[in-house]
Design a protein around this motif. Structure first.
Motif, PDB file in Angstrom:
ATOM      1  N   SER A  85       0.830  -1.208   0.000  1.00 50.12           N
ATOM      2  CA  SER A  85       0.000   0.000   0.000  1.00 50.12           C
ATOM      3  C   SER A  85       0.863   1.257   0.000  1.00 50.12           C
ATOM      4  CB  SER A  85      -0.919   0.002   1.226  1.00 50.12           C
ATOM      5  OG  SER A  85      -1.831  -1.069   1.173  1.00 50.12           O
TER       6      SER A  85
ATOM      7  N   GLU B 173       0.965   4.080  -2.952  1.00 53.61           N
ATOM      8  CA  GLU B 173       0.685   5.481  -2.635  1.00 53.61           C
ATOM      9  C   GLU B 173       1.823   6.389  -3.104  1.00 53.61           C
ATOM     10  OE1 GLU B 173      -0.047   5.581   1.528  1.00 53.61           O
ATOM     11  OE2 GLU B 173      -1.944   4.479   1.386  1.00 53.61           O
TER      12      GLU B 173
ATOM     13  N   ASP C  63       1.562   6.919  -6.823  1.00 52.05           N
ATOM     14  CA  ASP C  63       0.471   7.829  -7.166  1.00 52.05           C
ATOM     15  C   ASP C  63       0.813   9.285  -6.868  1.00 52.05           C
ATOM     16  OD1 ASP C  63      -1.055   5.710  -8.025  1.00 52.05           O
ATOM     17  OD2 ASP C  63      -2.214   5.544  -6.163  1.00 52.05           O
ATOM     18  N   ARG C  64       1.736   9.505  -5.950  1.00 57.88           N
ATOM     19  CA  ARG C  64       2.102  10.875  -5.559  1.00 57.88           C
ATOM     20  C   ARG C  64       3.098  11.509  -6.508  1.00 57.88           C
ATOM     21  NH1 ARG C  64       4.527  10.438   0.147  1.00 57.88           N
ATOM     22  NH2 ARG C  64       5.086  12.595  -0.339  1.00 57.88           N
TER      23      ARG C  64
END
Length: 205
Positions: free
Chosen positions: A75, A79, A82-83
């Motif tokens: 996870s 994340e 995606d950032r």
């Protein structure tokens, strides 16, 4: 040999490779000498996505604390990917790095802990060290600060400690060997790429 001893053993066995993976030649190898902001970001996304994919699959196949450790690391990697601002089309077409490809082939819980939760964060620490330096040199302090945070997160070994604590001594030895092997895979890709470019992967004094 407890979890801390296992991590120390990996660091000691892979000291030379990890040191060289933190050299200023790393991004030359990773981007194929395309030292642009877009290429560096794409390399970061590719690595995070590759790690997240393997870890998520292992989480689904595992149970208890080990599954939790894989899931937390997956996870977090997703994340981070995606950032990172990037060109989705270009990144989707980017070639998978050797370590991510290697993770897809690893079988056995102890081996997966070593490769995915021990080796990957140690290699990520070296990678993001150079990413931060790149953006500092580009006078892009905002990106440098963002990647400093990512370096801290990507190099987090807490999931590794939690998972290693669930193994017996033999399992931790297996995890250690798998971690060393995975780091070797990352280093060999780096060294071979630079050699093909006519560059020496070894540091010069």
């Amino acid at each position: 040999m407890d979890a801390a001893d296992t991590l120390d053993a990996v660091r000691e066995a892979s000291a030379s490779g990890l040191e060289r993976l933190g050299s200023d030649k790393l991004l030359v190898a990773v981007t194929g000498a395309d030292l642009t902001s877009d290429a560096v970001r794409e390399a970061a996304v590719t690595r995070e996505r590759g790690r997240a994919s393997a870890l998520a699959a292992w989480a689904d196949e595992s149970e208890g604390a080990i599954a939790d450790a894989f899931d937390a690391a997956a996870s977090a990697a997703s994340e981070r990917a995606d950032r990172i601002p990037r060109d989705d089309v270009t990144t989707a077409d980017a070639e998978t790095d050797a370590l991510s490809a290697h993770l897809e082939t690893v079988d056995g819980t102890a081996e997966q802990i070593g490769a995915g939760l021990v080796a990957s964060p140690l290699v990520a620490d070296r990678f993001y060290l150079q990413v931060v330096s790149f953006f500092v040199n580009e006078a892009d302090e905002g990106s440098a600060d963002a990647f400093r945070e990512m370096r801290t997160a990507a190099s987090d070994l807490d999931p590794a400690r939690d998972a290693l604590a669930e193994l017996d001594d033999e399992g931790r030895e297996t995890a250690r060997d798998a971690a060393v092997e995975a780091i070797d895979v990352a280093y060999e890709e780096y060294a071979e790429t630079l050699t093909e470019m006519g560059l020496d992967p070894k540091p010069t004094c």
